[in-house]
Design a protein around this motif. Structure first.
Motif, mmCIF file in Angstrom:
data_model
loop_
_atom_site.group_PDB
_atom_site.id
_atom_site.type_symbol
_atom_site.label_atom_id
_atom_site.label_comp_id
_atom_site.label_asym_id
_atom_site.label_seq_id
_atom_site.Cartn_x
_atom_site.Cartn_y
_atom_site.Cartn_z
ATOM 1 N N LYS A 2 40.991 33.313 48.241
ATOM 2 C CA LYS A 2 42.274 33.133 48.899
ATOM 3 C C LYS A 2 43.344 33.926 48.163
ATOM 4 C CE LYS A 2 41.163 28.486 50.377
ATOM 5 N NZ LYS A 2 41.462 27.075 50.193
ATOM 6 N N GLU A 3 44.445 34.178 48.825
ATOM 7 C CA GLU A 3 45.522 34.975 48.243
ATOM 8 C C GLU A 3 46.169 34.302 47.042
ATOM 9 O OE1 GLU A 3 49.711 36.698 49.799
ATOM 10 O OE2 GLU A 3 47.997 36.920 51.135
ATOM 11 N N ASN A 4 46.215 32.989 47.011
ATOM 12 C CA ASN A 4 46.884 32.268 45.932
ATOM 13 C C ASN A 4 45.920 31.658 44.920
ATOM 14 O OD1 ASN A 4 49.515 32.791 46.743
ATOM 15 N ND2 ASN A 4 49.434 31.163 48.246
ATOM 16 N N ALA A 7 41.419 35.626 40.851
ATOM 17 C CA ALA A 7 40.336 36.526 41.243
ATOM 18 C C ALA A 7 39.069 36.281 40.433
ATOM 19 C CB ALA A 7 40.776 37.973 41.074
ATOM 20 N N ASP A 10 38.922 31.305 40.816
ATOM 21 C CA ASP A 10 39.401 30.608 42.020
ATOM 22 C C ASP A 10 40.350 29.442 41.753
ATOM 23 O OD1 ASP A 10 38.340 32.278 43.912
ATOM 24 O OD2 ASP A 10 36.505 31.125 44.158
ATOM 25 N N LYS A 25 42.375 48.691 42.133
ATOM 26 C CA LYS A 25 43.077 47.629 42.863
ATOM 27 C C LYS A 25 43.734 46.692 41.870
ATOM 28 C CE LYS A 25 40.683 46.868 47.141
ATOM 29 N NZ LYS A 25 39.973 45.851 47.913
ATOM 30 N N VAL A 27 44.640 42.901 41.079
ATOM 31 C CA VAL A 27 44.312 41.524 41.423
ATOM 32 C C VAL A 27 45.095 40.606 40.494
ATOM 33 C CG1 VAL A 27 42.031 42.090 42.313
ATOM 34 C CG2 VAL A 27 42.290 41.485 39.908
ATOM 35 N N GLU A 28 45.234 39.358 40.888
ATOM 36 C CA GLU A 28 45.969 38.397 40.069
ATOM 37 C C GLU A 28 45.026 37.335 39.544
ATOM 38 O OE1 GLU A 28 49.061 37.232 42.822
ATOM 39 O OE2 GLU A 28 50.457 38.538 41.765
#
Length: 53
Positions: A2-4, A7, A10, A25, A27-28
């Motif tokens: 999910k976006e929130n 990475a 989870d 890329k 990622v957060e």
């Protein structure tokens, strides 16, 4: 993923999220431990690809 969420694991991201550039890329992740784990995984992947050539 999910976006929130982190990475790497989870977990829910909050204001302490860290941006990591992996494979071109961004990622957060939720913490420095997850950031380091992704960086190490990228290095290992690059090494394996270079060895197989």
């Amino acid at each position: 993923m999910k976006e929130n969420t982190c990475a790497a694991c989870d977990c829910e991201l909050d204001s302490t999220r860290i941006a990591v550039k992996i494979g071109g890329k961004t990622v957060e992740v939720c913490c420095e431990e997850c950031a380091e784990a992704l960086r190490e995984a990228e290095v290992a992947t690059r090494s394996a690809r270079a060895a197989s050539k």
